[in-house]
Motif scaffolding. Structure first.
Motif, PDB file in Angstrom:
ATOM      1  N   SER A 200       1.637   1.698  25.363  1.00  0.00           N
ATOM      2  CA  SER A 200       0.911   1.047  24.270  1.00  0.00           C
ATOM      3  C   SER A 200       1.793  -0.006  23.612  1.00  0.00           C
ATOM      4  O   SER A 200       3.000   0.209  23.434  1.00  0.00           O
ATOM      5  CB  SER A 200       0.484   2.068  23.207  1.00  0.00           C
ATOM      6  OG  SER A 200      -0.408   3.018  23.750  1.00  0.00           O
ATOM      7  N   LEU A 201       1.181  -1.108  23.266  1.00  0.00           N
ATOM      8  CA  LEU A 201       1.873  -2.118  22.483  1.00  0.00           C
ATOM      9  C   LEU A 201       2.431  -1.459  21.230  1.00  0.00           C
ATOM     10  O   LEU A 201       1.728  -0.731  20.535  1.00  0.00           O
ATOM     11  CB  LEU A 201       0.899  -3.236  22.118  1.00  0.00           C
ATOM     12  CG  LEU A 201       1.458  -4.449  21.396  1.00  0.00           C
ATOM     13  CD1 LEU A 201       2.461  -5.182  22.267  1.00  0.00           C
ATOM     14  CD2 LEU A 201       0.321  -5.383  20.987  1.00  0.00           C
ATOM     15  N   ALA A 202       3.700  -1.710  20.944  1.00  0.00           N
ATOM     16  CA  ALA A 202       4.379  -0.998  19.855  1.00  0.00           C
ATOM     17  C   ALA A 202       3.691  -1.194  18.512  1.00  0.00           C
ATOM     18  O   ALA A 202       3.767  -0.322  17.646  1.00  0.00           O
ATOM     19  CB  ALA A 202       5.833  -1.458  19.768  1.00  0.00           C
ATOM     20  N   THR A 203       3.007  -2.307  18.334  1.00  0.00           N
ATOM     21  CA  THR A 203       2.385  -2.608  17.042  1.00  0.00           C
ATOM     22  C   THR A 203       0.908  -2.233  17.000  1.00  0.00           C
ATOM     23  O   THR A 203       0.229  -2.503  16.007  1.00  0.00           O
ATOM     24  CB  THR A 203       2.523  -4.109  16.739  1.00  0.00           C
ATOM     25  OG1 THR A 203       1.929  -4.868  17.808  1.00  0.00           O
ATOM     26  CG2 THR A 203       3.978  -4.503  16.596  1.00  0.00           C
ATOM     27  N   LEU A 204       0.395  -1.608  18.040  1.00  0.00           N
ATOM     28  CA  LEU A 204      -1.033  -1.310  18.113  1.00  0.00           C
ATOM     29  C   LEU A 204      -1.412  -0.183  17.155  1.00  0.00           C
ATOM     30  O   LEU A 204      -0.617   0.715  16.873  1.00  0.00           O
ATOM     31  CB  LEU A 204      -1.402  -0.906  19.544  1.00  0.00           C
ATOM     32  CG  LEU A 204      -2.858  -1.113  19.975  1.00  0.00           C
ATOM     33  CD1 LEU A 204      -3.210  -2.594  19.988  1.00  0.00           C
ATOM     34  CD2 LEU A 204      -3.077  -0.524  21.367  1.00  0.00           C
TER      35      LEU A 204
ATOM     36  N   THR B 294      -4.378  21.584  28.923  1.00  0.00           N
ATOM     37  CA  THR B 294      -3.147  22.225  29.381  1.00  0.00           C
ATOM     38  C   THR B 294      -2.809  21.884  30.833  1.00  0.00           C
ATOM     39  O   THR B 294      -1.734  22.230  31.315  1.00  0.00           O
ATOM     40  CB  THR B 294      -3.268  23.755  29.249  1.00  0.00           C
ATOM     41  OG1 THR B 294      -4.407  24.210  30.002  1.00  0.00           O
ATOM     42  CG2 THR B 294      -3.446  24.143  27.785  1.00  0.00           C
ATOM     43  N   ASP B 295      -3.727  21.190  31.526  1.00  0.00           N
ATOM     44  CA  ASP B 295      -3.466  20.835  32.922  1.00  0.00           C
ATOM     45  C   ASP B 295      -2.957  19.402  33.059  1.00  0.00           C
ATOM     46  O   ASP B 295      -2.865  18.888  34.167  1.00  0.00           O
ATOM     47  CB  ASP B 295      -4.735  21.005  33.757  1.00  0.00           C
ATOM     48  CG  ASP B 295      -5.874  20.111  33.283  1.00  0.00           C
ATOM     49  OD1 ASP B 295      -5.922  19.803  32.072  1.00  0.00           O
ATOM     50  OD2 ASP B 295      -6.716  19.727  34.111  1.00  0.00           O
ATOM     51  N   ILE B 296      -2.622  18.755  31.942  1.00  0.00           N
ATOM     52  CA  ILE B 296      -2.197  17.357  31.978  1.00  0.00           C
ATOM     53  C   ILE B 296      -0.841  17.209  31.293  1.00  0.00           C
ATOM     54  O   ILE B 296      -0.638  17.723  30.197  1.00  0.00           O
ATOM     55  CB  ILE B 296      -3.229  16.443  31.282  1.00  0.00           C
ATOM     56  CG1 ILE B 296      -4.535  16.422  32.080  1.00  0.00           C
ATOM     57  CG2 ILE B 296      -2.686  15.026  31.116  1.00  0.00           C
ATOM     58  CD1 ILE B 296      -5.638  15.644  31.399  1.00  0.00           C
ATOM     59  N   ASP B 297       0.071  16.514  31.966  1.00  0.00           N
ATOM     60  CA  ASP B 297       1.317  16.081  31.340  1.00  0.00           C
ATOM     61  C   ASP B 297       1.095  14.666  30.840  1.00  0.00           C
ATOM     62  O   ASP B 297       0.950  13.731  31.640  1.00  0.00           O
ATOM     63  CB  ASP B 297       2.473  16.099  32.341  1.00  0.00           C
ATOM     64  CG  ASP B 297       2.988  17.504  32.597  1.00  0.00           C
ATOM     65  OD1 ASP B 297       3.004  18.308  31.650  1.00  0.00           O
ATOM     66  OD2 ASP B 297       3.350  17.794  33.752  1.00  0.00           O
ATOM     67  N   LEU B 298       1.051  14.487  29.527  1.00  0.00           N
ATOM     68  CA  LEU B 298       0.784  13.188  28.921  1.00  0.00           C
ATOM     69  C   LEU B 298       2.110  12.544  28.536  1.00  0.00           C
ATOM     70  O   LEU B 298       2.852  13.088  27.715  1.00  0.00           O
ATOM     71  CB  LEU B 298      -0.120  13.362  27.697  1.00  0.00           C
ATOM     72  CG  LEU B 298      -0.565  12.098  26.974  1.00  0.00           C
ATOM     73  CD1 LEU B 298      -1.359  11.187  27.906  1.00  0.00           C
ATOM     74  CD2 LEU B 298      -1.410  12.475  25.751  1.00  0.00           C
ATOM     75  N   ILE B 299       2.415  11.390  29.130  1.00  0.00           N
ATOM     76  CA  ILE B 299       3.641  10.659  28.833  1.00  0.00           C
ATOM     77  C   ILE B 299       3.254   9.373  28.123  1.00  0.00           C
ATOM     78  O   ILE B 299       2.504   8.553  28.676  1.00  0.00           O
ATOM     79  CB  ILE B 299       4.442  10.340  30.115  1.00  0.00           C
ATOM     80  CG1 ILE B 299       4.841  11.641  30.829  1.00  0.00           C
ATOM     81  CG2 ILE B 299       5.676   9.515  29.797  1.00  0.00           C
ATOM     82  CD1 ILE B 299       4.002  11.999  31.995  1.00  0.00           C
ATOM     83  N   LEU B 300       3.733   9.181  26.894  1.00  0.00           N
ATOM     84  CA  LEU B 300       3.386   8.015  26.080  1.00  0.00           C
ATOM     85  C   LEU B 300       4.625   7.158  25.885  1.00  0.00           C
ATOM     86  O   LEU B 300       5.679   7.659  25.483  1.00  0.00           O
ATOM     87  CB  LEU B 300       2.828   8.448  24.720  1.00  0.00           C
ATOM     88  CG  LEU B 300       1.608   9.368  24.758  1.00  0.00           C
ATOM     89  CD1 LEU B 300       1.206   9.764  23.339  1.00  0.00           C
ATOM     90  CD2 LEU B 300       0.441   8.692  25.465  1.00  0.00           C
ATOM     91  N   ARG B 301       4.479   5.859  26.136  1.00  0.00           N
ATOM     92  CA  ARG B 301       5.573   4.920  25.948  1.00  0.00           C
ATOM     93  C   ARG B 301       5.053   3.710  25.182  1.00  0.00           C
ATOM     94  O   ARG B 301       3.867   3.405  25.226  1.00  0.00           O
ATOM     95  CB  ARG B 301       6.156   4.468  27.293  1.00  0.00           C
ATOM     96  CG  ARG B 301       6.793   5.613  28.064  1.00  0.00           C
ATOM     97  CD  ARG B 301       7.245   5.197  29.443  1.00  0.00           C
ATOM     98  NE  ARG B 301       7.787   6.335  30.177  1.00  0.00           N
ATOM     99  CZ  ARG B 301       7.902   6.379  31.495  1.00  0.00           C
ATOM    100  NH1 ARG B 301       7.532   5.353  32.216  1.00  0.00           N
ATOM    101  NH2 ARG B 301       8.406   7.441  32.091  1.00  0.00           N
ATOM    102  N   SER B 302       5.954   3.033  24.485  1.00  0.00           N
ATOM    103  CA  SER B 302       5.569   1.830  23.746  1.00  0.00           C
ATOM    104  C   SER B 302       6.564   0.726  24.042  1.00  0.00           C
ATOM    105  O   SER B 302       7.683   0.978  24.503  1.00  0.00           O
ATOM    106  CB  SER B 302       5.515   2.112  22.244  1.00  0.00           C
ATOM    107  OG  SER B 302       6.790   2.468  21.747  1.00  0.00           O
ATOM    108  N   GLY B 303       6.147  -0.509  23.782  1.00  0.00           N
ATOM    109  CA  GLY B 303       7.024  -1.642  24.031  1.00  0.00           C
ATOM    110  C   GLY B 303       6.279  -2.939  23.823  1.00  0.00           C
ATOM    111  O   GLY B 303       5.164  -2.968  23.289  1.00  0.00           O
ATOM    112  N   SER B 304       6.885  -4.016  24.261  1.00  0.00           N
ATOM    113  CA  SER B 304       6.234  -5.322  24.190  1.00  0.00           C
ATOM    114  C   SER B 304       5.252  -5.457  25.348  1.00  0.00           C
ATOM    115  O   SER B 304       5.284  -4.678  26.307  1.00  0.00           O
ATOM    116  CB  SER B 304       7.278  -6.436  24.272  1.00  0.00           C
ATOM    117  OG  SER B 304       7.869  -6.462  25.565  1.00  0.00           O
ATOM    118  N   VAL B 305       4.393  -6.473  25.277  1.00  0.00           N
ATOM    119  CA  VAL B 305       3.427  -6.701  26.360  1.00  0.00           C
ATOM    120  C   VAL B 305       4.163  -6.918  27.679  1.00  0.00           C
ATOM    121  O   VAL B 305       3.800  -6.330  28.706  1.00  0.00           O
ATOM    122  CB  VAL B 305       2.523  -7.907  26.037  1.00  0.00           C
ATOM    123  CG1 VAL B 305       1.661  -8.266  27.239  1.00  0.00           C
ATOM    124  CG2 VAL B 305       1.632  -7.608  24.837  1.00  0.00           C
TER     125      VAL B 305
END
Length: 296
Positions: free
Chosen positions: A99-103, A119-130
């Motif tokens: 996700s865009l860091a400023t969103l 419980t069957d999903i590993d959700l990995i969230l990252r942020s940064g520039s476009v």
């Protein structure tokens, strides 16, 4: 079709995590050529190359990324089996979201809501520039990227921009600032405003609007991060120009109120994916209701 050779898979798994064939061969006490033979046998068995070489670096292909996901699950389950015979490993799916860091955090939560708590999903969230996020998407380190403007695409890196929502933009502020009736022009003359930065499409629309109204508002802050705009509005620094979804909780709690809608101005949110042979089925479910636009 013969069975999968798990020794070949383990060698591939080791190289994929090390990212270096020579280093992995040394660690496993093998020659580099012997290790290469094992990986080629896996590629022949699966019918897809696992790596591509860019300069001196090895990079996973799309098929390689998928095989690595399964290999991670397979060998993690093997470790669980060794640790305890009373519990069986549970197959899990990985979902990598950038996700865009400023969103808007509220928008991100709405997008992710269908998979939250599963419980069957590993959700990995990252942020940064476009630029950072799109590079990670191209490298298959992310499955989907959330941004607020459609990216350019070409034949080498075919991106698909799924238009998820367009939220109208309003003046948002404390109840005291927005008490009583006034024209939009008078309100902009009377109160300082908190604006997005110049590279934001909402700012472009706002500048055109005030020019047409003949107003030169006092700009008290130019802010890249929507979360910071929300905090400044809460502190009553001025009227914020943003989609009300960003301050949904504050509006419900009466801390902030939505004032004048700004005609013709909206923030559009996109989920960007790669045109892949093996798309993550979880992403397809998240963007299925949305209208997909292939960027030119």
């Amino acid at each position: 079709m013969g069975n999968l050779n798990y020794n070949h898979l383990r060698y591939f798994w080791a190289v994929a995590h090390d990212g270096n064939l020579t280093r992995t061969a040394e660690r496993l006490n093998l020659t580099q050529s012997a290790l290469s033979v094992q990986i080629r046998k896996l590629e022949q068995r699966l019918g897809h190359p696992m790596f591509e070489r860019r300069g001196r670096q090895l990079h996973l292909t799309e098929a390689g990324r998928i095989v690595l996901d399964h290999a991670d699950a397979i060998f993690a389950t093997g470790e669980e089996l060794l640790g305890t015979l009373r519990e069986a490993g549970t197959a899990r799916q990985a979902l990598r979201v950038g996700s865009l860091a400023t969103l808007s955090r509220n928008f991100q939560m709405e997008f992710l809501r269908p998979v939250l708590g599963r419980t069957d999903i590993d959700l990995i969230l990252r942020s940064g520039s476009v630029a950072e996020l799109l590079r990670a998407l191209e490298a298959l380190n992310l499955d989907v990227v959330l941004i607020n403007q459609a990216p350019a695409s070409d034949a080498v890196t075919p991106l698909v921009a799924h238009r998820l929502a367009a939220h109208a933009v309003s003046l948002v502020g404390t109840p005291d600032r927005l008490r009583g009736s006034a024209s939009l022009a008078d309100r902009l003359r009377a109160h300082p405003v908190i604006l997005p930065t110049l590279d934001n499409s909402v700012r472009t629309g706002f500048d055109a609007l005030v020019d047409s109204l003949g107003v030169r508002p006092q700009i008290v802050a130019e802010v890249e991060d929507m979360a910071m705009m929300r905090l400044l509005a809460r502190e009553d620094v001025g009227l914020a120009v943003l989609p009300p979804i960003v301050v949904k909780d504050e509006i419900v709690g009466g801390v902030l109120v939505e004032g004048d809608p700004l005609p013709g101005i909206a923030e559009t949110f996109y989920a960007v994916t790669m045109a892949r042979r093996f798309p993550n089925p979880l992403v397809r479910r998240l963007v299925q209701p949305a209208h997909s636009l292939e960027t030119a």
